[in-house]
Design an enzyme around this catalytic site. Structure first.
Site, PDB file in Angstrom:
ATOM      1  N   TYR A 112      21.827   1.056  20.385  1.00  0.00           N
ATOM      2  CA  TYR A 112      21.299   2.137  21.241  1.00  0.00           C
ATOM      3  C   TYR A 112      21.851   3.505  20.882  1.00  0.00           C
ATOM      4  O   TYR A 112      21.739   4.429  21.676  1.00  0.00           O
ATOM      5  CB  TYR A 112      21.660   1.881  22.720  1.00  0.00           C
ATOM      6  CG  TYR A 112      21.633   0.465  23.217  1.00  0.00           C
ATOM      7  CD1 TYR A 112      20.419  -0.208  23.364  1.00  0.00           C
ATOM      8  CD2 TYR A 112      22.799  -0.189  23.589  1.00  0.00           C
ATOM      9  CE1 TYR A 112      20.396  -1.510  23.850  1.00  0.00           C
ATOM     10  CE2 TYR A 112      22.782  -1.482  24.081  1.00  0.00           C
ATOM     11  CZ  TYR A 112      21.576  -2.139  24.201  1.00  0.00           C
ATOM     12  OH  TYR A 112      21.555  -3.415  24.681  1.00  0.00           O
ATOM     13  N   TYR A 114      28.507  -5.794  27.690  1.00  0.00           N
ATOM     14  CA  TYR A 114      27.557  -5.817  26.580  1.00  0.00           C
ATOM     15  C   TYR A 114      28.244  -5.637  25.223  1.00  0.00           C
ATOM     16  O   TYR A 114      27.702  -4.994  24.323  1.00  0.00           O
ATOM     17  CB  TYR A 114      26.440  -4.771  26.800  1.00  0.00           C
ATOM     18  CG  TYR A 114      25.713  -5.016  28.098  1.00  0.00           C
ATOM     19  CD1 TYR A 114      24.868  -6.110  28.235  1.00  0.00           C
ATOM     20  CD2 TYR A 114      25.919  -4.207  29.215  1.00  0.00           C
ATOM     21  CE1 TYR A 114      24.232  -6.382  29.428  1.00  0.00           C
ATOM     22  CE2 TYR A 114      25.293  -4.467  30.419  1.00  0.00           C
ATOM     23  CZ  TYR A 114      24.451  -5.560  30.520  1.00  0.00           C
ATOM     24  OH  TYR A 114      23.830  -5.826  31.710  1.00  0.00           O
ATOM     25  N   GLY A 137      22.047  -2.156  37.255  1.00  0.00           N
ATOM     26  CA  GLY A 137      21.737  -0.985  36.450  1.00  0.00           C
ATOM     27  C   GLY A 137      22.588   0.238  36.654  1.00  0.00           C
ATOM     28  O   GLY A 137      22.444   1.212  35.899  1.00  0.00           O
ATOM     29  N   PRO A 185      24.691  -6.059  39.967  1.00  0.00           N
ATOM     30  CA  PRO A 185      25.418  -5.166  39.049  1.00  0.00           C
ATOM     31  C   PRO A 185      26.138  -5.940  37.947  1.00  0.00           C
ATOM     32  O   PRO A 185      26.714  -7.002  38.198  1.00  0.00           O
ATOM     33  CB  PRO A 185      26.427  -4.464  39.966  1.00  0.00           C
ATOM     34  CG  PRO A 185      26.676  -5.450  41.065  1.00  0.00           C
ATOM     35  CD  PRO A 185      25.409  -6.232  41.249  1.00  0.00           C
ATOM     36  N   CYS A 199      28.114  -5.173   6.083  1.00  0.00           N
ATOM     37  CA  CYS A 199      27.237  -4.587   5.077  1.00  0.00           C
ATOM     38  C   CYS A 199      25.912  -4.165   5.687  1.00  0.00           C
ATOM     39  O   CYS A 199      24.865  -4.791   5.456  1.00  0.00           O
ATOM     40  CB  CYS A 199      27.047  -5.573   3.928  1.00  0.00           C
ATOM     41  SG  CYS A 199      28.630  -5.911   3.147  1.00  0.00           S
TER      42      CYS A 199
HETATM   43  C1  LIG Z   1      20.752  -6.814  32.835  1.00  0.00           C
HETATM   44  C2  LIG Z   1      20.296  -7.061  34.214  1.00  0.00           C
HETATM   45  C3  LIG Z   1      21.091  -6.698  35.305  1.00  0.00           C
HETATM   46  C4  LIG Z   1      22.400  -5.969  35.144  1.00  0.00           C
HETATM   47  O1  LIG Z   1      22.257  -4.669  34.650  1.00  0.00           O
HETATM   48  P1  LIG Z   1      23.555  -3.728  34.544  1.00  0.00           P
HETATM   49  O2  LIG Z   1      23.035  -2.494  33.938  1.00  0.00           O
HETATM   50  O3  LIG Z   1      24.544  -4.421  33.696  1.00  0.00           O
HETATM   51  O4  LIG Z   1      24.059  -3.529  35.943  1.00  0.00           O
HETATM   52  C5  LIG Z   1      20.651  -7.010  36.563  1.00  0.00           C
HETATM   53  N1  LIG Z   1      19.469  -7.663  36.766  1.00  0.00           N
HETATM   54  C6  LIG Z   1      18.670  -8.010  35.733  1.00  0.00           C
HETATM   55  C7  LIG Z   1      17.410  -8.718  36.007  1.00  0.00           C
HETATM   56  C8  LIG Z   1      19.054  -7.729  34.438  1.00  0.00           C
HETATM   57  O5  LIG Z   1      18.255  -8.074  33.427  1.00  0.00           O
END
Ligand SMILES: *Cc1c(COP(=O)(O)O)cnc(C)c1O
Length: 435
Positions: free
Chosen positions: A337, A393, A257, A295, A365
């Site tokens: 988003y 992504y 995250g 990550p 479209c």
């Molecule tokens: C998407 C996800 C991640 C990675 O998130 P990032 O924001 O790309 O670092 C890690 N663990 C889980 C369970 C996820 O769903």
């Protein structure tokens, strides 16, 4: 990378993100030592281009943050699942966080060690559980009581005990976009904090389940350390209670995250974030515990760009449109988003120019098919643009909507560029169709 012969860039051109593999040299945007317009000409557009040095550097920054500790960096495959990138990361010693059987097959094909794979997701099928058990993955991150019981039954049929962590929902606000916030009470993910202790007591009674850890993942594009610190404290409260109940937790998984610089955000570096988190872990006596992180975006996000060609310019009644050949099919984040990607020309515009303002839109479209709004750009039809921050992504979410073939991908290493995915032909997209 050699020192760039930088020239002054006009004020209307977005500043390149900190630590980027991109640089202006001799009026041309380069990725590492490759001028991007040569790749756009050679391979066509839309085209994803990634920097090997940036990917490996970001992975190393995570690994270095845990120097001297027992830790495993599990790259979150869904951020970018291209085989060549998975192969690079496997060879660099990364583990993988997967969320489907498809991702499991991909990482195994890329040379991942099964003992370095963790499997997250609320909807694992029995077939996926079986395959992961047989492969011998490190841990299932279990997201509900029903999943726990089903996994135990599948494990008993296979005769392989399932290593598990329970994904707990710490009810922490990651202060990010609601669609990428996952650690709040209203989310579908994980088991509620208040129910986690009972879930672990139940897991301890299941003969085909082996508890190995505790897990959480609070969201994505998180740009401050406070939500992680909060989540860690909540997870450690639980870990203490679970261990007091007699279940040992060999590892703590704090998920992924960590955000990146799309528009000037300044998230902490992995070492700075974990410096703070280790102070808390050490203070509470968990400093020697095995740690797992997942990550995704922070490893690949700013390592990649999407190149696109301007098809034509269209002056509208209220807005001017710069129509390009990339679309929400390759760059879905603005449509999904309302997110912001820097958009820069590959040829440096003259200093002192004040260009018109455009909405950069794709050919699909849908009114939601825009890549950037109100962007000052000195562009002419036929010229190339780069959308930055396109390593995560984007390709992994790409679709063939409007029967658009999937784009090509190139990996750059110094002055060498290697095609890692051929552009699809229209007929590639219908090869499994029966008519
Ligand atoms: C998407 C996800 C991640 C990675 O998130 P990032 O924001 O790309 O670092 C890690 N663990 C889980 C369970 C996820 O769903």
């Amino acid at each position: 990378m050699s020192a760039p012969a930088t020239t002054p860039v006009p004020a209307h051109v977005p500043q390149l993100p900190a630590g980027t593999p991109l640089a202006w040299r001799d009026g041309q945007l380069h990725l590492e030592d490759v001028p991007l317009h040569t790749l756009a000409r050679e391979h066509g557009t839309p085209l994803f281009v990634y920097s090997q040095a940036a990917i490996l550097g970001a992975a190393r920054a995570w690994q270095d943050a845990f120097k001297g500790r027992d830790a495993l960096v599990c790259y979150a495959v869904k951020a970018n699942a291209s085989l060549a990138i998975l192969r690079l990361l496997a060879a660099a010693g990364c583990g993988f966080d997967i969320v489907s059987g498809g991702e499991l097959e991909r990482v195994l094909a890329a040379g991942a060690q099964p003992g370095r794979i963790v499997f997250s997701g609320v909807g694992k099928t029995h077939a996926e559980m079986r395959r992961a058990l047989q492969a011998g993955i490190a841990c299932f991150n279990v997201e509900s009581l029903a999943e726990l019981d089903e996994l135990s039954a599948v494990a008993s049929e296979c005769g392989v005990a399932a290593p598990i962590a329970i994904r707990v929902n710490p009810d922490v606000d990651a202060r990010t976009h609601p669609y990428i916030s996952t650690g709040l009470r209203g989310n579908k993910f994980g088991i509620a904090h208040a129910e986690a202790r009972a879930a672990y007591r139940h897991a301890a009674t299941l003969p085909w389940v082996r508890v190995v850890g505790i897990d959480c993942h609070i969201g994505s594009q998180i740009t401050e350390s406070a939500p992680y610190a909060e989540a860690l404290e909540r997870v450690l409260d639980l870990a203490e209670a679970i261990e007091a109940d007699g279940t040992a937790l060999a590892h703590i998984d704090l998920g992924g995250g960590l955000g990146i610089d799309y528009a000037g955000e300044a998230p902490p570096a992995p070492a700075a974030l974990w410096g703070e988190l280790f102070a808390r872990l050490d203070a509470r006596g968990f400093g020697a515990r095995r740690l797992i992180v997942e990550p995704g975006r922070s490893i690949v996000g700013n390592a990649g760009v999407c190149l696109t060609q301007v098809l034509r310019l269209k002056a509208g009644e209220a807005k001017n449109f710069c129509i390009v050949d990339a679309a929400m099919s390759e760059l879905p984040r603005p449509a999904l988003y309302q997110s912001w990607h820097r958009i820069v020309p590959l040829n440096e515009p003259p200093v002192g120019s004040t260009p018109p303002v455009w909405d950069v839109v794709g050919p699909i479209c849908e009114s939601g098919d825009w890549l950037g709004r109100d962007r000052p750009l000195a562009v002419q039809p036929g010229e190339f643009l780069a959308a930055l921050g396109a390593g995560a992504y984007c390709m992994s979410m790409a679709s063939r909507y409007n029967s658009r073939p999937l784009p090509a991908e190139v990996l750059v290493d110094g002055s060498h560029a290697r095609l890692i995915r051929r552009r699809e032909a229209p007929q590639d997209a219908w090869q499994h169709e029966l008519s």
